[in-house]
Design an enzyme around this catalytic site. Structure first.
Site, PDB file in Angstrom:
ATOM      1  N   ARG A 243       0.847  -1.211   0.000  1.00 53.57           N
ATOM      2  CA  ARG A 243       0.000   0.000   0.000  1.00 53.57           C
ATOM      3  C   ARG A 243       0.878   1.255   0.000  1.00 53.57           C
ATOM      4  O   ARG A 243       0.598   2.219  -0.713  1.00 53.57           O
ATOM      5  CB  ARG A 243      -0.911   0.019   1.215  1.00 53.57           C
ATOM      6  CG  ARG A 243      -1.781  -1.210   1.382  1.00 53.57           C
ATOM      7  CD  ARG A 243      -3.135  -1.093   0.688  1.00 53.57           C
ATOM      8  NE  ARG A 243      -4.001  -2.192   1.085  1.00 53.57           N
ATOM      9  CZ  ARG A 243      -4.094  -3.361   0.447  1.00 53.57           C
ATOM     10  NH1 ARG A 243      -3.403  -3.565  -0.659  1.00 53.57           N
ATOM     11  NH2 ARG A 243      -4.882  -4.320   0.897  1.00 53.57           N
TER      12      ARG A 243
ATOM     13  N   GLU B 163     -13.932 -14.548   9.106  1.00 57.59           N
ATOM     14  CA  GLU B 163     -13.953 -13.940   7.766  1.00 57.59           C
ATOM     15  C   GLU B 163     -13.603 -14.946   6.678  1.00 57.59           C
ATOM     16  O   GLU B 163     -12.432 -15.211   6.417  1.00 57.59           O
ATOM     17  CB  GLU B 163     -12.954 -12.774   7.707  1.00 57.59           C
ATOM     18  CG  GLU B 163     -12.931 -12.100   6.332  1.00 57.59           C
ATOM     19  CD  GLU B 163     -11.894 -10.986   6.199  1.00 57.59           C
ATOM     20  OE1 GLU B 163     -10.995 -10.900   7.050  1.00 57.59           O
ATOM     21  OE2 GLU B 163     -11.998 -10.218   5.242  1.00 57.59           O
TER      22      GLU B 163
ATOM     23  N   LYS C  57     -17.630 -11.696   9.238  1.00 56.60           N
ATOM     24  CA  LYS C  57     -17.172 -10.715   8.255  1.00 56.60           C
ATOM     25  C   LYS C  57     -17.316 -11.365   6.891  1.00 56.60           C
ATOM     26  O   LYS C  57     -16.616 -12.337   6.571  1.00 56.60           O
ATOM     27  CB  LYS C  57     -15.724 -10.314   8.537  1.00 56.60           C
ATOM     28  CG  LYS C  57     -15.146  -9.342   7.517  1.00 56.60           C
ATOM     29  CD  LYS C  57     -13.980  -8.561   8.077  1.00 56.60           C
ATOM     30  CE  LYS C  57     -13.322  -7.698   7.018  1.00 56.60           C
ATOM     31  NZ  LYS C  57     -12.396  -6.721   7.595  1.00 56.60           N
TER      32      LYS C  57
ATOM     33  N   SER D  48     -14.485  -4.825   2.030  1.00 59.22           N
ATOM     34  CA  SER D  48     -14.708  -4.128   0.757  1.00 59.22           C
ATOM     35  C   SER D  48     -14.075  -4.875  -0.406  1.00 59.22           C
ATOM     36  O   SER D  48     -14.585  -4.805  -1.530  1.00 59.22           O
ATOM     37  CB  SER D  48     -14.228  -2.680   0.825  1.00 59.22           C
ATOM     38  OG  SER D  48     -12.875  -2.570   1.178  1.00 59.22           O
ATOM     39  N   GLY D  49     -12.970  -5.568  -0.176  1.00 58.88           N
ATOM     40  CA  GLY D  49     -12.457  -6.540  -1.141  1.00 58.88           C
ATOM     41  C   GLY D  49     -11.972  -6.016  -2.476  1.00 58.88           C
ATOM     42  O   GLY D  49     -11.817  -6.796  -3.414  1.00 58.88           O
TER      43      GLY D  49
HETATM   44  P1  13P Z   1     -10.758  -4.698   2.549  1.00 55.59           P
HETATM   45  O1  13P Z   1     -12.010  -3.942   2.993  1.00 55.59           O
HETATM   46  O2  13P Z   1      -9.706  -3.831   1.972  1.00 55.59           O
HETATM   47  O3  13P Z   1     -11.109  -5.903   1.743  1.00 55.59           O
HETATM   48  O4  13P Z   1     -10.082  -5.234   3.880  1.00 55.59           O
HETATM   49  C1  13P Z   1     -10.843  -5.749   4.883  1.00 55.59           C
HETATM   50  C2  13P Z   1     -10.095  -6.798   5.577  1.00 55.59           C
HETATM   51  O5  13P Z   1      -9.826  -6.698   6.749  1.00 55.59           O
HETATM   52  C3  13P Z   1      -9.714  -7.993   4.813  1.00 55.59           C
HETATM   53  O6  13P Z   1      -9.283  -8.974   5.674  1.00 55.59           O
END
Ligand code: 13P
Length: 336
Positions: A33, A177, A219, A261-262
């Site tokens: 990033r 998640e 999640k 958000s992915g």
């Molecule tokens: P993103 O919303 O960028 O996908 O990240 C969330 C996250 O914690 C992924 O493990």
């Protein structure tokens, strides 16, 4: 730790109009990033950037908790206040990513399994002492030719359930998640089917491992067409498909669902969440646990002048929190 305390934390995480900010990028991921915007990946830059995010004025108006990486949970503000204490004093529940990342799953080409169970009990015990009250473990499910396999889905569900049971034993709310990855040429129906099978396997495993759903947060990824499918799905289609998939797989006793958000744009992530809440009432609060969709505008701005742009970057963090907080109520209004 009583189930009542876990349930209380879980409910606070999805309090009306509030969600989670995910800032738990591992040192390797934050390197990517930072490289994307030309910031040097030093420990001090990582600390300063996380301080910017966590000290955003009025963040707790819309943010209930933040997920940190191990290093961040051990760091402090420039004034020497440990981040976990700063957060607790400012109404933000400290969370911690505890998985050790996804590795190739032997025997299953192109598939991954998340590692990190060995020694997890002792790590959770320490994280609790450092102030963490919830944890996160991310499983990765890729869609492609002949994948995902049942082997991959079940191996990841098993690891998520073992992690969740350990978290509850140690007094932390597990955020589970299972991320169905957006990349690929698959259509939205394929994403729906894979998400459905994944969630069925996950909740069966949680049940087998005596995980108390009242003290657990899911999640989830949204049901979307693959990024290279060439398909366009409307906000209504994504919201309706995601809701139907969740309603047919997730028990109503769960205190809440937050979305990742992915790789969606900021606006798409907000619009989809907002539409799902407009389509309610739903069996559970639906909110957000966004990483990129909370941070990318702020990171870009900060990178242009890391000394001078802190307040401006914090303003964008606040605006993203406010928009997503409103979307968690189905009250977001798109800017003209
Ligand atoms: P993103 O919303 O960028 O996908 O990240 C969330 C996250 O914690 C992924 O493990």
């Amino acid at each position: 730790m009583s189930i009542e305390q876990l349930a209380e934390t879980a409910l606070a995480m999805v309090a009306p109009g509030k969600g989670i900010i995910a800032i738990d990028e591992s040192t390797g991921t934050i390197a990517k990033r930072f490289a994307g915007v030309g910031v040097e990946n030093t420990e001090e830059n990582r600390r300063a950037y996380r301080e910017l995010l966590l000290t955003t004025p009025k963040l707790s108006d819309y943010i209930s908790g933040a997920i940190l990486f191990d290093e961040t949970l051990r760091q402090s503000t420039k004034d020497g206040v440990p981040f976990a204490k700063y957060m607790a004093d400012n109404g933000i529940i400290p969370g911690i990513k505890v998985d050790k990342g996804a590795q190739a799953l032997a025997g299953c080409p192109g598939e991954l399994v998340t590692e990190g169970l060995d020694g997890l009990r002792a790590r959770l015990e320490e994280y609790y002492k450092l102030g963490a009250r919830f944890a996160k473990w991310r499983a990765v499910i890729n869609i492609g030719e002949d994948i995902p396999s049942g082997t991959c889905i079940d191996a990841n569900a098993h690891a998520l359930a073992r992690y969740a049971a350990l978290c509850q034993e140690q007094g932390l709310v597990p955020m589970v998640e299972p991320e169905v990855i957006m990349d690929g040429s698959h259509d939205i129906d394929t994403c729906y089917e894979v998400t459905e099978v994944t969630l069925r396997s996950l909740f069966a495993s949680l049940y087998e491992h005596n995980v108390m759903l009242e003290g657990t947060i899911l999640k989830a990824s949204m049901v979307l067409p693959g990024t290279t499918s060439g398909d366009d799905a409307s906000v209504e289609e994504v919201a309706a498909a995601t809701l139907q998939c969740l309603k047919s797989t997730v028990p109503a006793t769960l205190p809440g669902i937050v979305f990742l958000s992915g790789g969606q744009s900021d606006e798409a992530a907000t619009a989809h969440l907002d539409m799902m809440n407009r389509m309610g009432p739903n069996p559970w609060p639906l909110s957000f646990s966004y990483g990129r969709a909370m941070q990318q505008a702020a990171l870009k701005l900060w990178s242009q002048d890391i000394a001078a742009n802190v307040a401006a970057a914090q303003k964008t963090v606040f605006e993203r929190a406010r928009d997503n907080g409103l979307a968690a109520l189905g009250e977001w209004v798109k800017a003209a």
